[in-house]
Design an enzyme around this catalytic site. Structure first.
Site, PDB file in Angstrom:
ATOM      1  N   PHE A  15     -56.777 -23.088  30.861  1.00 24.97           N
ATOM      2  CA  PHE A  15     -57.588 -24.301  30.664  1.00 24.97           C
ATOM      3  C   PHE A  15     -56.817 -25.478  31.231  1.00 24.97           C
ATOM      4  CE2 PHE A  15     -59.006 -28.178  28.734  1.00 24.97           C
ATOM      5  CZ  PHE A  15     -60.382 -28.050  28.711  1.00 24.97           C
ATOM      6  N   ASP A  66     -48.595 -26.886  33.795  1.00 23.06           N
ATOM      7  CA  ASP A  66     -49.412 -27.790  32.994  1.00 23.06           C
ATOM      8  C   ASP A  66     -48.758 -27.848  31.612  1.00 23.06           C
ATOM      9  OD1 ASP A  66     -51.246 -28.797  31.184  1.00 23.06           O
ATOM     10  OD2 ASP A  66     -52.987 -27.958  32.218  1.00 23.06           O
ATOM     11  N   LYS A 121     -51.850 -35.885  26.613  1.00 26.52           N
ATOM     12  CA  LYS A 121     -51.936 -35.715  25.156  1.00 26.52           C
ATOM     13  C   LYS A 121     -50.927 -36.574  24.388  1.00 26.52           C
ATOM     14  CE  LYS A 121     -54.352 -31.269  24.778  1.00 26.52           C
ATOM     15  NZ  LYS A 121     -55.549 -31.661  24.037  1.00 26.52           N
TER      16      LYS A 121
HETATM   17  N1  PLP Z   1     -54.500 -28.975  30.286  1.00 23.72           N
HETATM   18  C1  PLP Z   1     -54.249 -28.473  29.079  1.00 23.72           C
HETATM   19  C2  PLP Z   1     -53.224 -27.390  28.926  1.00 23.72           C
HETATM   20  C3  PLP Z   1     -54.946 -28.949  27.958  1.00 23.72           C
HETATM   21  O1  PLP Z   1     -54.693 -28.421  26.752  1.00 23.72           O
HETATM   22  C4  PLP Z   1     -55.905 -29.961  28.138  1.00 23.72           C
HETATM   23  C5  PLP Z   1     -56.699 -30.454  26.996  1.00 23.72           C
HETATM   24  O2  PLP Z   1     -56.916 -29.811  26.028  1.00 23.72           O
HETATM   25  C6  PLP Z   1     -56.118 -30.458  29.425  1.00 23.72           C
HETATM   26  C7  PLP Z   1     -55.397 -29.952  30.467  1.00 23.72           C
HETATM   27  C8  PLP Z   1     -57.121 -31.552  29.651  1.00 23.72           C
HETATM   28  O3  PLP Z   1     -56.662 -32.742  29.112  1.00 23.72           O
HETATM   29  P1  PLP Z   1     -57.686 -33.959  28.841  1.00 23.72           P
HETATM   30  O4  PLP Z   1     -58.626 -33.516  27.784  1.00 23.72           O
HETATM   31  O5  PLP Z   1     -56.800 -35.103  28.442  1.00 23.72           O
HETATM   32  O6  PLP Z   1     -58.384 -34.210  30.141  1.00 23.72           O
END
Ligand code: PLP
Length: 386
Positions: A132, A216, A245
């Site tokens: 994700f 990520d 986050k």
């Molecule tokens: N990448 C990861 C690993 C995430 O957990 C999230 C959000 O849950 C995102 C990207 C996306 O972040 P945002 O919701 O701030 O766009």
């Protein structure tokens, strides 16, 4: 306004993308939240790993109060001290290259994908199953989930999905690959820790082909797993990583951090964002980063994570506990259904957690949680009616 009135407003005026729980939170402090009826909750989700420093941390509150009355925005046409200091601190704390600030996790991953394509024009991006990376088009294209992608086709071309198998990953990376993009621990899809073998295969494949290894760290970073960045506990270091986050201490911010090799790959005009790195949020992020870098706090995260994991393992309906530090997932008896259990934990026991799937519940409390709060949360979860 009553909860019923809020729900009526939502029904009439809010695009229905979220399935909200019937609770209105009005106040937070540390690991606790209070609803509009004055009930107190233990927050073991931290706004989905955003409040790592806890709700309304006094230093964040003080910094934001001071900065909001002085300067909130000037655009990236000019210098502000918080953005420069934050970039320096982020780079020094991790990969040693340069930083692009933005506003969210998805945006940070967009920047990372652009960085990799700039380094190898037209190159493919390899991602793994259950990943994700966000909901914007580039990030969504890197998020191989049928339900999230299919309604929005066509996606961005040039993404390859492989199983979480070292040989499959190595076989998918060649001289036309721009990047391999991975979460060291997959958060949104149920706290799946990627194996060292898979991460090492990704590192080797990138070294062999010159592709960029992107981590990520949006959920795993900022101390969540017991080190400031998740990769610090691994045998592999990425070429660039993304954060978001918890980086803003509760305010919205994202960042792409490069290693030295990619520091000057993106050039003037290649990327940008109006609000990115504004002084208000950057000043809060500087404080959040400092708090989450504290070695004593990080050591506690490891100890507290073990305590929480051990407590959860004693619950009668829990079949598996996995994760690292205070990034934990539990699989529950499928007859009970995780979404229902999480909802009842909130409404009956006043413990905030969330379900990431039909059998998995995620727990990510603020890193400042105490032993007593962990024991209290485990006791309350244990008291859930079957
Ligand atoms: N990448 C990861 C690993 C995430 O957990 C999230 C959000 O849950 C995102 C990207 C996306 O972040 P945002 O919701 O701030 O766009």
């Amino acid at each position: 306004m009553s909860l019923a009135e809020l729900q009526a407003l939502e029904a009439e005026h809010v695009v229905p993308t979220y399935l909200r729980n019937p609770v209105e939170f009005v106040r937070g402090a540390g690991c606790r939240l209070w609803d509009s009826d004055g009930n107190e909750y233990l927050d073991f989700l931290a706004g989905i790993s955003v409040l790592n420093v806890g709700h309304c941390h006094p230093r964040i509150v003080e910094t934001v109060r001071e900065q909001v009355g002085r300067l909130t925005h000037v655009s990236n046409l000019y210098y502000t001290e918080p953005a420069m200091k934050l970039s320096a601190r982020l780079a020094e704390s991790s990969l040693g290259g340069k930083v692009f600030l933005c506003n969210s996790g998805a945006e940070a991953n967009e920047a990372a994908i652009k960085l990799a394509r700039r380094a190898r024009p037209g190159g493919r991006v390899v991602v793994v199953q259950d990943a994700f990376h966000g909901r914007t088009y580039g990030a969504l294209s890197a998020t191989p989930q049928e339900s999230k992608q299919a309604p929005f086709a066509p996606l961005v071309p040039g993404f390859t999905v492989v199983p979480k198998d070292p040989a499959a990953l190595a076989g998918a990376v060649d001289d036309d690959t721009a990047a391999v993009l991975l979460e060291p621990i997959q958060g949104e899809t149920g706290i799946h820790v990627l194996s060292d073998e898979l991460l090492e295969a990704a590192r080797e494949a990138c070294d062999r082909t010159g592709a960029v290894l992107l981590f990520d760290e949006i959920q795993t970073g900022m101390g969540r797993t017991g080190t400031l960045w998740g990769y610090e506990q691994l045998t592999v270091v990425p070429d660039a990583m993304t954060s978001a986050k918890a980086l803003g201490g509760g305010l919205p911010i994202g960042a792409l951090v490069t290693g030295p090799r990619l520091a000057d790959t993106l050039q003037p005009g290649d990327h940008g964002s109006t609000f990115a790195g504004g002084p208000l949020i950057a000043s809060a992020a500087l404080v959040a980063l400092e708090i989450c870098s504290d070695p004593a706090l990080l050591a506690r995260v490891q100890v507290l994570g073990e305590r929480l994991a051990a407590g959860l393992a004693t619950l009668p309906y829990v079949t598996t506990v996995r994760g690292r530090g205070l990034m934990l997932g539990i699989d529950v008896d499928p007859n009970l259904a995780a979404p229902d259990l999480a909802r009842r934990a909130l409404l009956e026991q006043r413990v905030v957690v969330n379900a990431t799937g039909p059998v998995t519940i995620r727990l990510e409390p603020p890193l400042i949680v105490t032993e007593e709060e962990i024991d209290e949360a485990v006791a309350r979860l244990g008291a859930l009616s079957p």
